[in-house]
Design a protein around this motif. Structure first.
Motif, PDB file in Angstrom:
ATOM      1  N   LEU A 137      13.160   4.891 -16.217  1.00  0.00           N
ATOM      2  CA  LEU A 137      12.606   5.154 -14.896  1.00  0.00           C
ATOM      3  C   LEU A 137      12.654   3.864 -14.079  1.00  0.00           C
ATOM      4  O   LEU A 137      12.109   2.841 -14.498  1.00  0.00           O
ATOM      5  CB  LEU A 137      11.159   5.644 -15.021  1.00  0.00           C
ATOM      6  N   PRO A 138      13.311   3.879 -12.924  1.00  0.00           N
ATOM      7  CA  PRO A 138      13.446   2.637 -12.155  1.00  0.00           C
ATOM      8  C   PRO A 138      12.117   2.168 -11.580  1.00  0.00           C
ATOM      9  O   PRO A 138      11.224   2.957 -11.303  1.00  0.00           O
ATOM     10  CB  PRO A 138      14.429   3.023 -11.045  1.00  0.00           C
ATOM     11  N   ASP A 139      12.031   0.866 -11.399  1.00  0.00           N
ATOM     12  CA  ASP A 139      10.841   0.257 -10.818  1.00  0.00           C
ATOM     13  C   ASP A 139      11.242  -1.090 -10.243  1.00  0.00           C
ATOM     14  O   ASP A 139      12.384  -1.541 -10.433  1.00  0.00           O
ATOM     15  CB  ASP A 139       9.746   0.091 -11.876  1.00  0.00           C
ATOM     16  N   ALA A 191       0.815  -1.213   0.000  1.00  0.00           N
ATOM     17  CA  ALA A 191       0.000   0.000   0.000  1.00  0.00           C
ATOM     18  C   ALA A 191       0.848   1.262   0.000  1.00  0.00           C
ATOM     19  O   ALA A 191       0.375   2.331  -0.404  1.00  0.00           O
ATOM     20  CB  ALA A 191      -0.930  -0.004   1.206  1.00  0.00           C
ATOM     21  N   ARG A 192       2.098   1.152   0.439  1.00  0.00           N
ATOM     22  CA  ARG A 192       2.966   2.328   0.510  1.00  0.00           C
ATOM     23  C   ARG A 192       3.826   2.502  -0.734  1.00  0.00           C
ATOM     24  O   ARG A 192       4.532   3.511  -0.850  1.00  0.00           O
ATOM     25  CB  ARG A 192       3.874   2.237   1.741  1.00  0.00           C
ATOM     26  N   LEU A 193       3.808   1.564  -1.637  1.00  0.00           N
ATOM     27  CA  LEU A 193       4.702   1.634  -2.791  1.00  0.00           C
ATOM     28  C   LEU A 193       4.435   2.838  -3.679  1.00  0.00           C
ATOM     29  O   LEU A 193       5.339   3.328  -4.361  1.00  0.00           O
ATOM     30  CB  LEU A 193       4.614   0.344  -3.618  1.00  0.00           C
ATOM     31  N   LEU A 231      12.860   2.256  -4.523  1.00  0.00           N
ATOM     32  CA  LEU A 231      13.338   0.880  -4.349  1.00  0.00           C
ATOM     33  C   LEU A 231      13.997   0.363  -5.623  1.00  0.00           C
ATOM     34  O   LEU A 231      15.026  -0.321  -5.576  1.00  0.00           O
ATOM     35  CB  LEU A 231      12.168  -0.028  -3.956  1.00  0.00           C
ATOM     36  N   GLY A 232      13.404   0.694  -6.772  1.00  0.00           N
ATOM     37  CA  GLY A 232      14.000   0.289  -8.036  1.00  0.00           C
ATOM     38  C   GLY A 232      15.355   0.935  -8.255  1.00  0.00           C
ATOM     39  O   GLY A 232      16.291   0.302  -8.767  1.00  0.00           O
TER      40      GLY A 232
END
Length: 224
Positions: A99-101, A52-54, A69-70
């Motif tokens: 774009l990181p993921d 839920a916080r991502l 995180l990515g």
């Protein structure tokens, strides 16, 4: 933070290298070689955020939690391979290329990459000669300082964004502070590595002063 921000946009070389600041990073080698970059890696090994916080915001305006995180996963792999001198796609790719993921397995992938990063820099050979990260060639000891700085600062970003306490290893924090202070003092354009320095009282805790040097407000809190 992006690795390109460590480069001098006029000359394309890392600030620490171009300005002759390498002796200031000897403390990084002395401390980190005993434990590897695990000192900084431990900073981002807290309780993983729930799904839920991502999508929540972070002190990095361009990154939601999942993007941060990515970014951490990508930099852990890149600096791991930089330490190994295993130069290729992971060390040649700039942080702005995509774009990181994170994918569904990030809870296993990130700790694994951080552990491998720490192990790579425990090898004395990692600190010798030149290496590369983010498509930028740097002396290995400067690369280690960049990696440790990234982990300490982004560890704070992640902790603040997810409502977790944050107490980095004292030696890692001191090294990050020295690295950012040197950059801020020697930058003739009036800014720090991450962006304009945020003024913080001289008697503030070392963590707050370090965060201010990174261009962040130590008082940043996540939205409810």
């Amino acid at each position: 933070m992006h690795l390109r921000e460590h480069g001098d946009q006029r000359g394309g070389q890392p600030h620490a290298d171009r300005r002759g600041a390498r002796p200031r990073h000897r403390v990084v080698r002395h401390r980190a070689q005993r434990h590897g970059d695990g000192q900084g890696a431990d900073a981002v090994r807290g309780e993983p955020p729930c799904d839920a916080r991502l999508a929540g915001g972070t002190p990095c305006p361009q990154y939601a939690v999942r993007r941060l995180l990515g970014h951490l996963l990508g930099l852990a792999v890149a600096f791991r391979d930089a330490g190994r001198k295993d130069l290729g796609a992971t060390t040649d790719t700039g942080p702005q290329d995509a774009l990181p993921d994170v994918g569904p397995a990030w809870r296993a992938e990130l700790p694994k990459a951080l552990g491998e990063l720490a192990e790579a820099w425990r090898d004395p050979a990692a600190w010798t000669g030149m290496t590369r990260a983010g498509g930028i060639d740097m002396p290995a000891e400067v690369t280690a300082a960049v990696a440790l700085d990234e982990l300490v600062i982004h560890g704070w970003d992640l902790a603040r964004a997810t409502g977790q306490p944050y107490t980095p290893d004292p030696a890692a924090l001191e090294s990050a502070h020295a690295f950012l202070l040197a950059a801020a003092e020697e930058d003739d354009r009036g800014g720090g590595i991450f962006g304009p320095v945020v003024p913080v009282p001289a008697d503030a805790p070392l963590l707050d002063r370090t965060i201010g040097l990174s261009g962040r407000d130590p008082g940043w809190t996540r939205s409810a």
